[in-house]
Design an enzyme around this catalytic site. Structure first.
Site: not given
Lengths: 465, 247
Positions: A44, A137
């Site tokens: 990532k 989240d």
């Protein structure tokens, strides 16, 4: 090196870069491999170029800190991270499985399927809270399913670890999160309540069951703030035949005041796995929003809400334990049953939010005669259930804190241990029973539970005469 | 490499022993003493007999205001009781101990770490870092990714946020805190020898350079013996009480 635009085949540190699998506003994802790598991996890379949103920096930093610390099957395994200045990247396990986002695309789903999917999610969230982390989240795109059905939570860029500085809070000073799923308390800048994750799960359940988002996807702060006082239209408004237990669970998660939601994700997971046990309240059959007066009251409160400090997740969880009480009601062991009652009473008094699961185990094969055997088991089952209720009535606890189960199995210890593991039980209270010859030969149930349970076990003795 | 950072020992031999043993058990290979080795407590000489050989062997140590006071002067910046302890301490030390104290530098640097007793801003002024403004100034002056200070006896972690401002965090004892590279971090490591937060256990910090993390520790020690020695030496009673109450 421009990490956000790597060509397949290139090497970054010891990683062999494969295809780019995702290109988002915040980060780019690649498949990567490494010599001797035991599982699929992805890299990532946060977007750090000029003009990037500042949350890219902080999100990368927070995810690097938190993911490196988390363990267990509900998070991607962490592999390595590059240096922030030269090669900012994170390498972690690549979870091959569907995301909840894909399921949400097919909403509305049948309530049973939604419950099954979300129970696994609640289990994962409970595991996270046990490690002092709140995700903050939770949304379908961040929920992946392993082949075995277990949930893996991803993207910890907005997460909060309670024992570390909150870098997100100081970086923004305004609500951060996904507008459809963010909880009311996050909107007023409160990032320390584990129940915020339960609110997001409630939004997901609503979405899966109705195909709609309860609060839409507002883009302005005033749009965000609506959910501080305007409760959503009940799911049954859209899906009239939605089971009452499902609406009860959804609206329980979506309570504006976090204190009124489920105390823990474990309690939510339990209710989703046992719909017939959900006590129904007025929420279950509601078809309209709250009346104007309560909306106005909440609106007034929303203007003057003070931030409340919450305890760290594990402290919070410790106050809402799941207590399994295993007993054999109605077998003439009154003294022992009274002793167990006293032990449970002490536990219930200590922790306001604890859940008491009253369980007894029924041995199968009562009769070899198929027809009458079946009926006999059914009536025994009912009889045991009635006895459990009768025994628990003396606890004088509200209904929502109690659950009852008659389990079946030849080996009581195995049945109890499985049940405890599946339902995130924190403590088992059971009676020590019998000095009979048979027990001496077979070994006692409590001894095996004590030896093998992965939680606290209290073995209660009847006072000796 | 794991570095144990110990500050404000204040002649407390029991606490020093306990912290060093704890640090060794946690794998510490390098030691840093952030000053105030002396003052308040009853074992100045015994403490220096442990610390001075460690410094000869490569440990770092910097000067604290109490150490400076022991070397001479009227100690105007110290409270009366603290001055009494300093005068008493002077009588206990011989020339070798004074020579050792004179070698202590005001600041020390190694790799990405900066060590100072009070503040990197004018270290000789012995400023207390007790808010985000003084913390931000100190980090700016040190210029290092990690700044370690003592002087203030409360374990605290400051770090830079956007716009050069500093944020404050109260660490939880025993929890490893990752310190990311592109911020500056200022660790107030706490005091080995004299607590002021109502809890008697000794305090120090372990810096894991490889894992880029800090862990603040609180270590229980025999404070009753340390307090007893203070009384036996005729030092002010309040310093003995302070060890017993932690405040």
């Amino acid at each position: 090196m421009e990490l956000t635009n790597l060509q397949p085949g290139i090497e970054v540190d010891s990683f062999h870069v494969g295809e780019k699998i995702h290109e988002g506003g915040m980060a780019v994802l690649y498949r990567v491999e490494r010599q001797g790598g035991e599982f699929p991996m992805l890299m990532k890379v946060p977007r750090m170029e000029f003009g990037s949103h500042p949350s890219c920096y902080v999100g990368f930093e927070v995810e690097q800190m938190i993911l490196g610390k988390l363990t267990g099957m509900h998070v991607p395994r962490w592999v390595a991270s590059g240096t922030f200045e030269d090669t900012p990247y994170l390498v972690m396990e690549y979870v091959e499985g569907r995301s909840l986002h894909e399921y949400a695309d097919h909403a509305p789903l049948p309530a049973d399927q939604a419950a099954h999917l979300v129970a696994a999610l609640a289990t994962a969230v409970h595991d996270l809270h046990r490690q002092e982390v709140i995700h903050l989240d939770i949304k379908p795109a961040n929920v992946l399913y392993r082949a075995g059905g277990e949930v893996v939570l991803v993207d910890f860029g907005l997460a909060r670890h309670f024992h570390w500085p909150d870098l997100v809070e100081e970086a923004f000073h305004k609500p951060v999160g996904s507008s459809a799923y963010i909880s009311p308390e996050q909107i007023i800048g409160n990032r320390d309540n584990p129940r915020s994750d339960l609110f997001a799960i409630g939004v997901i359940l609503y979405q899966l069951c109705t195909g709609r988002l309860p609060f839409g996807e507002p883009t302005s702060l005033s749009g965000f703030r609506l959910r501080l006082f305007l409760d959503p239209l009940p799911p049954r408004h859209w899906v009239p035949d939605l089971p009452a237990w499902m609406q009860e669970i959804i609206l329980h998660c979506l309570e504006v005041d976090a204190e009124n939601r489920y105390a823990t994700a474990a309690q939510l997971a339990f209710d989703l796995a046992h719909p017939d046990q959900v006590p129904l309240t007025e929420r279950a059959t509601r078809l309209k929003r709250s009346g104007l007066s309560s909306i106005i009251r909440r609106w007034w409160q929303s203007l003057r809400t003070e931030q409340r400090k919450h305890e760290v997740p594990t402290t919070h969880l410790a106050q809402a334990p799941q207590i399994l009480v295993a007993l054999d009601p109605g077998v003439g062991q009154e003294a022992l049953l009274r002793a167990i009652l006293a032990a449970v009473r002490r536990a219930a008094a200590a922790d306001d939010n604890c859940r008491i699961m009253c369980v007894t185990v029924l041995e199968p094969d009562i009769s070899t005669d198929q027809e009458t055997g079946h009926e006999l088991v059914n009536s025994l089952y009912t009889q045991r259930l009635v006895e459990l209720h009768h025994w628990a009535a003396e606890l004088q606890l509200p209904q929502y804190r109690l659950r009852f189960h008659v389990l079946e199995g030849a080996n009581a210890a195995t049945v109890l241990l499985d049940y405890a593991r599946q339902n995130h039980v924190d403590q088992i209270i059971m009676g020590a029973r019998g000095r009979s010859g048979l027990r001496r030969i077979l070994g006692s149930v409590s001894a095996r539970v004590v030896a093998e349970a992965r939680c606290t076990v209290t073995v209660v003795h009847a006072p000796s005469a | 490499m794991k570095v144990a950072v110990l500050s404000d020992i204040h002649s407390n031999l029991e606490a020093l022993h306990a912290c060093l043993a704890h640090a060794r058990s946690k794998g510490a290979e390098q030691y840093v003493f952030l000053g105030d080795l002396l003052g308040y407590g009853a074992d100045p000489k015994a403490c220096l007999e442990i610390i001075a050989p460690m410094v000869s062997a490569g440990a770092l140590a910097v000067m604290g205001n109490h150490d400076e006071a022991v070397l001479g002067g009227f100690c105007e910046n110290l409270a009366f009781a603290a001055r009494d302890a300093i005068y008493w301490t002077r009588e206990q030390l011989g020339q070798p101990e004074r020579d050792f104290l004179k070698t202590l530098p005001m600041v020390s640097r190694k790799d990405n770490a900066f060590y100072v007793h009070a503040s990197a801003v004018a270290p000789e002024r012995w400023t207390y870092i007790d808010n985000v403004v003084t913390a931000a100034k100190c980090m700016k002056a040190s210029g290092s990714q990690l700044t370690f200070v003592g002087h203030v006896h409360h374990q605290t972690l400051y770090y830079t946020a956007g716009g050069g401002a500093a944020q404050v965090f109260i660490p939880v004892a025993g929890v490893e805190i990752p310190v990311t590279q592109h911020r500056q971090w200022l660790a107030i490591v706490g005091s080995v020898g004299q607590q002021r937060d109502g809890s008697p256990p000794a305090a120090y910090l372990l810096h894991d350079q490889h894992r880029e993390s800090l862990t603040y520790f609180r270590v229980p020690y025999d404070y009753l013996s340390a307090a007893g020695k203070i009384r036996a030496a005729g030092l002010p009673e309040r310093f003995a009480l302070r060890l017993e109450k932690g405040s």
